[in-house]
Design a protein around this motif. Structure first.
Motif, PDB file in Angstrom:
ATOM      1  N   ALA A 178       3.670  25.470 -20.664  1.00 28.97           N
ATOM      2  CA  ALA A 178       3.473  24.032 -20.481  1.00 28.97           C
ATOM      3  C   ALA A 178       4.539  23.228 -21.229  1.00 28.97           C
ATOM      4  O   ALA A 178       5.087  22.254 -20.685  1.00 28.97           O
TER       5      ALA A 178
ATOM      6  N   ALA B  36       7.425  20.968 -19.392  1.00 30.30           N
ATOM      7  CA  ALA B  36       7.504  19.524 -19.645  1.00 30.30           C
ATOM      8  C   ALA B  36       8.932  19.111 -20.000  1.00 30.30           C
ATOM      9  O   ALA B  36       9.430  18.080 -19.521  1.00 30.30           O
TER      10      ALA B  36
ATOM     11  N   ALA C 274       6.372  21.519 -11.351  1.00 32.66           N
ATOM     12  CA  ALA C 274       5.092  21.088 -11.916  1.00 32.66           C
ATOM     13  C   ALA C 274       3.918  21.653 -11.118  1.00 32.66           C
ATOM     14  O   ALA C 274       2.924  22.121 -11.698  1.00 32.66           O
TER      15      ALA C 274
ATOM     16  N   ALA D 198       1.133  24.359 -12.424  1.00 36.02           N
ATOM     17  CA  ALA D 198      -0.292  24.033 -12.286  1.00 36.02           C
ATOM     18  C   ALA D 198      -1.049  25.154 -11.590  1.00 36.02           C
ATOM     19  O   ALA D 198      -2.195  25.470 -11.956  1.00 36.02           O
TER      20      ALA D 198
ATOM     21  N   VAL E 245      -7.053  20.016 -18.850  1.00 38.17           N
ATOM     22  CA  VAL E 245      -6.205  18.832 -19.043  1.00 38.17           C
ATOM     23  C   VAL E 245      -4.761  19.130 -18.633  1.00 38.17           C
ATOM     24  O   VAL E 245      -4.093  18.300 -17.987  1.00 38.17           O
ATOM     25  N   LEU E 246      -4.244  20.304 -19.006  1.00 40.90           N
ATOM     26  CA  LEU E 246      -2.875  20.663 -18.629  1.00 40.90           C
ATOM     27  C   LEU E 246      -2.722  20.766 -17.114  1.00 40.90           C
ATOM     28  O   LEU E 246      -1.726  20.288 -16.543  1.00 40.90           O
TER      29      LEU E 246
ATOM     30  N   SER F 294      -4.520  19.212 -14.827  1.00 42.57           N
ATOM     31  CA  SER F 294      -4.590  17.863 -14.254  1.00 42.57           C
ATOM     32  C   SER F 294      -3.282  17.106 -14.471  1.00 42.57           C
ATOM     33  O   SER F 294      -2.793  16.402 -13.568  1.00 42.57           O
ATOM     34  N   GLY F 295      -2.691  17.258 -15.657  1.00 45.41           N
ATOM     35  CA  GLY F 295      -1.433  16.568 -15.930  1.00 45.41           C
ATOM     36  C   GLY F 295      -0.298  17.039 -15.045  1.00 45.41           C
ATOM     37  O   GLY F 295       0.448  16.220 -14.479  1.00 45.41           O
ATOM     38  N   PHE F 296      -0.143  18.356 -14.891  1.00 42.96           N
ATOM     39  CA  PHE F 296       0.945  18.874 -14.062  1.00 42.96           C
ATOM     40  C   PHE F 296       0.709  18.579 -12.574  1.00 42.96           C
ATOM     41  O   PHE F 296       1.663  18.274 -11.844  1.00 42.96           O
TER      42      PHE F 296
ATOM     43  N   SER G 107      -1.002  16.006 -11.273  1.00 40.85           N
ATOM     44  CA  SER G 107      -0.754  14.576 -11.054  1.00 40.85           C
ATOM     45  C   SER G 107       0.726  14.244 -11.172  1.00 40.85           C
ATOM     46  O   SER G 107       1.275  13.462 -10.382  1.00 40.85           O
ATOM     47  N   GLY G 108       1.392  14.841 -12.168  1.00 42.07           N
ATOM     48  CA  GLY G 108       2.828  14.609 -12.306  1.00 42.07           C
ATOM     49  C   GLY G 108       3.620  15.106 -11.108  1.00 42.07           C
ATOM     50  O   GLY G 108       4.569  14.452 -10.665  1.00 42.07           O
TER      51      GLY G 108
END
Length: 227
Positions: free
Chosen positions: A20, A24, A60, A64, A94-95, A97-99, A101-102
């Motif tokens: 992750a 990033a 990303a 994910a 959370v990781l 969801s972040g990747f 969405s990104g």
């Protein structure tokens, strides 16, 4: 074209955090255009920036997917090597969801400069990132041994050639239409003549004066006799 060496193989929590963090940093570099070279930063257009965003979007989404496999293993069995806890599962969620969405936001930003080349790059970089994670961390290998590597290399070259062809296909240049403009002197003379004609037409015509029929007629005075 790749396959796991053992069923149920997943990333550990430490590997997930390392992947992750590295992803990033790579996404930030691609989205900001730092990997395009200093000599091209001033001349890169929307198409070049779109390819960078498209590559970051595919990476990303691929990460994910790999983290989703790890989260599934944590919910069904346990994380490899350690017993899962609620905060580890929440952190993975959370990781992911972040990747995810990104990746979606980056793909929408990539399509602003065109659809053909960015869409192809997204569809290529997504499985490529997942395959790199699988081969490097999960022990996956290409099927059919050395032939699998050759087929993968050939497919990558063909796909790269296709992306290059899509990138070169630009929009046609706008056609410039020449419009003839009259000379200033001729324009002034024409305008003056037109204005004079309009004034002549607008000038009121004189109306003939008619005799007053309502006034009484006066008889002529006779001349004196013998005068």
């Amino acid at each position: 074209m790749t396959g796991p060496t053992a069923p149920g193989e997943a990333l550990s929590l430490r590997e997930s955090l390392v992947v992750a963090a590295a992803t990033a940093l790579l996404i930030a570099a691609l989205a900001s255009g730092r990997l395009q070279g200093r000599e091209r930063r001033g001349n890169d257009g929307p198409a070049a920036r779109g390819l960078g965003h498209a590559t970051a979007s595919g990476i990303a989404s691929g990460v994910a997917s790999a983290l989703t496999q790890t989260l599934t293993a944590a919910l069904s069995l346990d994380l490899p090597g350690t017993e899962p806890t609620w905060w580890q599962t929440a952190l993975l969620a959370v990781l992911i969801s972040g990747f995810a969405s990104g990746g979606l936001l980056l793909s929408q930003a990539a399509y602003r400069g065109g659809l053909a080349a960015p869409l192809a790059v997204v569809n290529l970089s997504n499985p490529a990132a997942a395959a790199v994670i699988g081969v490097a961390l999960l022990g996956e290998t290409f099927r059919a041994g050395a032939w699998g590597w050759l087929v993968a290399a050939g497919a990558s070259l063909v796909a790269a050639r296709g992306v290059v062809l899509l990138t070169k296909g630009g929009t046609p240049e706008p056609t410039v239409v020449a419009v003839a403009v009259p000379a200033p002197a001729a324009t002034t003379a024409t305008t003056t003549t037109t204005a004079t004609a309009i004034q002549a037409e607008a000038r009121p015509m004189p109306i003939p004066r008619l005799p007053d029929l309502t006034a009484p007629e006066t008889e002529p005075t006779p001349a004196p006799v013998g005068g």
